[in-house]
Design a protein around this motif. Structure first.
Motif, PDB file in Angstrom:
ATOM      1  N   ASP A  48      31.543   5.095  92.290  1.00 14.04           N
ATOM      2  CA  ASP A  48      32.761   5.765  91.849  1.00 14.04           C
ATOM      3  C   ASP A  48      32.363   7.002  91.048  1.00 14.04           C
ATOM      4  O   ASP A  48      32.114   6.937  89.846  1.00 14.04           O
ATOM      5  N   ALA A  64      41.741  13.885  84.482  1.00 15.07           N
ATOM      6  CA  ALA A  64      42.653  13.111  85.335  1.00 15.07           C
ATOM      7  C   ALA A  64      42.161  11.674  85.480  1.00 15.07           C
ATOM      8  O   ALA A  64      42.952  10.723  85.406  1.00 15.07           O
ATOM      9  N   ASP A  65      40.868  11.499  85.672  1.00 15.86           N
ATOM     10  CA  ASP A  65      40.298  10.158  85.794  1.00 15.86           C
ATOM     11  C   ASP A  65      40.480   9.380  84.498  1.00 15.86           C
ATOM     12  O   ASP A  65      40.865   8.214  84.512  1.00 15.86           O
ATOM     13  N   GLN A  67      42.769   9.826  82.164  1.00 16.34           N
ATOM     14  CA  GLN A  67      44.182   9.496  81.988  1.00 16.34           C
ATOM     15  C   GLN A  67      44.603   8.355  82.897  1.00 16.34           C
ATOM     16  O   GLN A  67      45.411   7.505  82.517  1.00 16.34           O
ATOM     17  N   ARG A  68      44.045   8.306  84.103  1.00 16.31           N
ATOM     18  CA  ARG A  68      44.342   7.208  85.025  1.00 16.31           C
ATOM     19  C   ARG A  68      43.805   5.893  84.474  1.00 16.31           C
ATOM     20  O   ARG A  68      44.465   4.863  84.551  1.00 16.31           O
ATOM     21  N   ARG A  69      42.614   5.924  83.914  1.00 16.84           N
ATOM     22  CA  ARG A  69      41.986   4.711  83.377  1.00 16.84           C
ATOM     23  C   ARG A  69      42.566   4.288  82.023  1.00 16.84           C
ATOM     24  O   ARG A  69      42.495   3.122  81.668  1.00 16.84           O
ATOM     25  N   HIS A  70      43.067   5.254  81.271  1.00 15.40           N
ATOM     26  CA  HIS A  70      43.566   5.000  79.916  1.00 15.40           C
ATOM     27  C   HIS A  70      44.951   5.630  79.727  1.00 15.40           C
ATOM     28  O   HIS A  70      45.094   6.577  78.951  1.00 15.40           O
ATOM     29  N   PRO A  71      45.964   5.118  80.403  1.00 17.36           N
ATOM     30  CA  PRO A  71      47.294   5.731  80.290  1.00 17.36           C
ATOM     31  C   PRO A  71      47.841   5.681  78.865  1.00 17.36           C
ATOM     32  O   PRO A  71      48.656   6.523  78.479  1.00 17.36           O
TER      33      PRO A  71
END
Length: 74
Positions: A48, A64-65, A67-71
């Motif tokens: 990944d 972006a990654d 934020q996706r992992r840690h909303p």
């Protein structure tokens, strides 16, 4: 007189800045000539990988990654 290319990236400085900003969450940040810029999240599987054509593009992809992992981080 040959001047410095104003569009050339100082790879070492860019890696230093990206590492300073993201080392807590991304254990590998790199540049490979011909392959571009990349990063790997500490919590992600080995395959990944986040990539970008420039340091700025990689930074945006990491954001972006993250934020996706840690909303919850907003």
């Amino acid at each position: 007189m040959a001047g410095r290319d104003p569009f050339a990236v100082d790879v070492d400085k860019a890696l230093d800045v990206l590492t300073l900003a993201w080392a807590d969450h991304y254990d590998e940040i790199w540049y490979h000539d011909g392959a571009g810029w990349g990063a790997h999240c500490k919590d992600a599987p080995d395959d990944d990988v986040i990539t970008g054509d420039t340091p700025d593009a990689l930074n945006l992809a990491i954001r972006a990654d993250f934020q996706r992992r840690h909303p919850e981080a907003g």
